[in-house]
Design an enzyme around this catalytic site. Structure first.
Site, PDB file in Angstrom:
ATOM      1  N   HIS A 102      52.986  60.600  65.154  1.00 25.90           N
ATOM      2  CA  HIS A 102      52.052  60.211  66.217  1.00 25.90           C
ATOM      3  C   HIS A 102      52.232  61.015  67.506  1.00 25.90           C
ATOM      4  O   HIS A 102      51.556  60.745  68.499  1.00 25.90           O
ATOM      5  CB  HIS A 102      52.193  58.717  66.523  1.00 25.90           C
ATOM      6  CG  HIS A 102      51.936  57.862  65.330  1.00 25.90           C
ATOM      7  ND1 HIS A 102      50.665  57.563  64.891  1.00 25.90           N
ATOM      8  CD2 HIS A 102      52.780  57.285  64.449  1.00 25.90           C
ATOM      9  CE1 HIS A 102      50.750  56.815  63.803  1.00 25.90           C
ATOM     10  NE2 HIS A 102      52.020  56.632  63.511  1.00 25.90           N
ATOM     11  N   LYS A 139      46.800  62.714  60.807  1.00 23.70           N
ATOM     12  CA  LYS A 139      46.534  61.961  62.034  1.00 23.70           C
ATOM     13  C   LYS A 139      45.838  62.877  63.037  1.00 23.70           C
ATOM     14  O   LYS A 139      44.671  63.172  62.857  1.00 23.70           O
ATOM     15  CB  LYS A 139      47.817  61.313  62.513  1.00 23.70           C
ATOM     16  CG  LYS A 139      48.162  60.165  61.532  1.00 23.70           C
ATOM     17  CD  LYS A 139      49.470  59.506  61.696  1.00 23.70           C
ATOM     18  CE  LYS A 139      49.588  58.408  60.631  1.00 23.70           C
ATOM     19  NZ  LYS A 139      50.907  58.335  60.027  1.00 23.70           N
ATOM     20  N   SER A 156      54.959  53.719  65.685  1.00 26.56           N
ATOM     21  CA  SER A 156      53.569  53.659  65.227  1.00 26.56           C
ATOM     22  C   SER A 156      52.856  52.368  65.588  1.00 26.56           C
ATOM     23  O   SER A 156      51.631  52.342  65.655  1.00 26.56           O
ATOM     24  CB  SER A 156      53.486  53.918  63.727  1.00 26.56           C
ATOM     25  OG  SER A 156      54.479  53.209  63.036  1.00 26.56           O
TER      26      SER A 156
HETATM   27  C1  LIG Z   1      51.506  57.797  58.821  1.00 26.32           C
HETATM   28  C2  LIG Z   1      52.975  57.951  58.953  1.00 26.32           C
HETATM   29  C3  LIG Z   1      53.729  58.507  57.907  1.00 26.32           C
HETATM   30  C4  LIG Z   1      53.144  58.804  56.565  1.00 26.32           C
HETATM   31  O1  LIG Z   1      52.349  59.928  56.581  1.00 26.32           O
HETATM   32  P1  LIG Z   1      51.198  60.100  55.465  1.00 26.32           P
HETATM   33  O2  LIG Z   1      50.884  61.525  55.488  1.00 26.32           O
HETATM   34  O3  LIG Z   1      50.076  59.215  55.879  1.00 26.32           O
HETATM   35  O4  LIG Z   1      51.817  59.654  54.161  1.00 26.32           O
HETATM   36  C5  LIG Z   1      55.072  58.728  58.135  1.00 26.32           C
HETATM   37  N1  LIG Z   1      55.653  58.389  59.309  1.00 26.32           N
HETATM   38  C6  LIG Z   1      54.967  57.824  60.314  1.00 26.32           C
HETATM   39  C7  LIG Z   1      55.661  57.459  61.575  1.00 26.32           C
HETATM   40  C8  LIG Z   1      53.604  57.574  60.153  1.00 26.32           C
HETATM   41  O5  LIG Z   1      52.922  56.984  61.136  1.00 26.32           O
END
Ligand SMILES: *Cc1c(COP(=O)(O)O)cnc(C)c1O
Length: 390
Positions: free
Chosen positions: A207, A239, A179
Site C-alpha cells: 500500500h 494496487k 492495510s
Molecule cells: C494485497 C496485499 C498482499 C497480496 O497481494 P496480491 O497481489 O493481491 O496477492 C500482500 N500484502 C499486503 C499488505 C497486501 O495488502
C-alpha cells in the site's frame, strides 16, 4: 451426506455473528464510478489508488502485447514462460525502487509465502507485527520457523524480542502501510534495531508503492532506507499500479536464491506477458503523470480536514487508506448499507480481518476521485453517523 467438517454449522455461526461475507457483482471497469449489483455508485473501496487500472495507455499496452505474444505465458519462468516483457519489467522495477535486482511473482500472497519460507529454517525466528497482512503470517507458518508477533508498530516490544534471540537467526517482517489502518510503520527505527541485532528486515509495501516517496517510489524511498538497511523489499502490482502480480527487490544474491529455491516462484505459471507489458506502461504513466500522486495526497488532506470539520474522528493515517472505526460488526454493516442507499460504496471490514470490536468502514481514496466526490462522501458519512446515533 455426512458433514465431518461441519460446514453448515460454520456458515450458520458466521451469519449469526454478522460475519458472513458476500461478493458484490461488478459490471463495469474499476474506477471512481462503478456499476455494482445493478446500481451506479461512487467507489471508495478499491485499491486502484492512482486510477491506473482503467487507463487507456495501460489497456492499449495489454492489447498490443497480447496481439504479439498471445494470452497465456504457457509455462513457469524457469521453463519457458519468462518473456522479454517480464524481464524488462523486472529491470525497470529494480531501477525504480533503487535496488540491485527485482523478481516478479504471480501474486503478492505467493511472494510473501515464497520469500519467508525460502529464507527461514526450522531453527530461525520470524518476528512479525501483529497487524501484518495474512500472507506474511502464513509465510512464517509455511517456513516452520518460530513465529512471534510483536505489538503493533511497537519498537520497544520488538527490541525485547530481539534481545531474547539468544544467538538465533531472525527475520523481522512488517507491512509498510497497514492495510486496514493506513498508518505507516516506524521503518527507520525498526531498520536500525535489525541492523544492531544482525536480523534481516523484510518490508511489504503493497500500500506504499505508487503512493509514498518521490513519484510513488514507495515507503523505503519515503524513509530513505537502502538495501543494506532493508534487505528484502516486496510490493504488489495490483494496487496502485492497477494491474496484477507482485515483485521482490533486493541484492543479486537474494534474487538468485529465490530463483533457485523459492517454491511459489518455481512451481507456478508466469503471469501473462501482456500483463507484464501493461504493468510496464503503468509504471511509465506513473512517472509521466506525476499529478496522480500529488492529487491523491491532496484528496487525503481534503478528506481529513473535511472529517474534522464535521466532527468525524479518524485515526492517524496519511495514506490512501482512511478507516473509520465503529466497533461492532453490525454497526459497520449498517453504515455501509446506509451509504449504499446514497450510491456510495464503502466496505465494512469485520473480524477476523481486523481485531474483535474494531469493525470499521475502510475508505480508500484514489487519484481518480474529484474534490466534489469527496464532499459527497463526507456529507453522506456525516448524515449516516448522525442517524446511527439516534
Ligand atoms: C494485497 C496485499 C498482499 C497480496 O497481494 P496480491 O497481489 O493481491 O496477492 C500482500 N500484502 C499486503 C499488505 C497486501 O495488502
Amino acid at each position: 451426506m455426512s458433514d465431518p467438517f461441519q460446514l453448515a454449522q460454520r456458515l450458520r455461526e458466521k451469519q449469526q455473528q454478522h460475519l458472513y461475507r458476500r461478493r458484490r457483482l461488478l459490471e463495469s471497469a474499476q474506477s471512481a464510478r462503478v456499476r455494482v449489483d445493478g446500481r451506479d455508485v461512487l467507489n471508495f473501496c478499491s485499491n486502484d489508488y492512482l486510477g491506473l487500472a482503467n487507463h487507456p495507455r495501460v489497456i492499449a499496452a495489454l492489447q498490443n502485447a497480447a496481439a504479439e505474444m498471445g494470452v497465456g505465458s504457457g509455462a513457469s519462468h524457469l521453463v519457458i514462460g519468462h518473456s522479454r516483457f517480464h524481464h524488462q519489467l523486472e529491470e525497470e522495477l529494480a531501477a525504480f525502487v533503487g535496488r540491485p535486482r527485482a523478481l516478479l511473482f504471480s501474486t503478492g500472497f505467493m511472494a510473501n509465502l515464497g520469500v519467508i519460507s525460502m529464507l527461514v529454517d526450522r531453527s530461525d525466528i520470524v518476528l512479525e507485527d501483529k497487524l501484518n497482512h495474512a500472507s506474511l503470517l502464513d509465510g512464517a507458518l509455511l517456513s516452520r520457523g518460530q513465529l512471534q508477533r510483536y505489538q503493533h508498530n511497537d519498537v520497544a516490544n520488538l527490541l525485547d524480542r530481539l534481545n531474547a534471540l539468544d544467538g538465533k537467526r531472525a527475520l523481522v517482517v512488517t507491512d509498510s502501510v497497514f492495510s486496514m489502518d493506513g498508518d505507516i510503520a516506524s521503518l527507520p527505527a525498526i531498520a536500525a534495531l535489525c541492523n544492531q541485532h544482525n536480523a534481516w528486515l523484510m518490508v511489504d509495501d503493497a500500500h506504499g508503492f505508487g503512493v509514498l516517496g518521490k513519484n510513488g517510489r514507495g515507503a523505503l524511498d519515503h524513509c530513505n532506507l537502502n538495501t543494506a538497511q532493508v534487505p528484502v523489499y516486496m510490493a504488489t502490482l495490483g494496487k496502485a499500479l492497477g494491474t496484477y502480480g507482485a515483485f521482490v527487490a533486493g541484492s543479486d544474491d537474494l534474487i538468485e536464491c529465490l530463483i533457485q529455491e523459492c517454491r511459489p516462484y518455481i512451481y507456478t505459471t508466469a503471469i501473462p506477458p501482456a500483463v507484464a507489458a501493461a504493468t510496464l506502461e503503468s509504471l511509465h504513466v506513473l512517472q509521466e503523470e506525476s499529478w496522480r500522486v500529488d492529487h491523491l495526497h491532496a484528496l487525503i488532506r481534503q478528506f481529513r480536514t473535511g472529517a474534522m470539520q464535521r466532527g468525524i474522528a479518524l485515526p492517524e493515517s496519511h495514506t490512501a487508506i482512511q478507516p473509520l472505526i465503529v466497533g461492532a460488526s453490525e454497526n459497520a454493516l449498517q453504515l455501509s448499507e446506509q451509504l449504499l442507499q446514497q450510491n456510495i460504496l464503502v466496505s465494512a471490514i469485520r473480524p477476523p480481518t481486523v481485531p474483535l470490536n474494531t469493525a470499521r468502514l475502510r475508505i480508500t481514496l484514489s487519484a481518480a476521485h474529484t474534490e466534489s466526490d469527496l464532499e459527497q462522501l463526507l456529507d453522506a458519512l456525516h448524515a449516516a453517523l448522525l442517524s446511527c446515533k439516534e
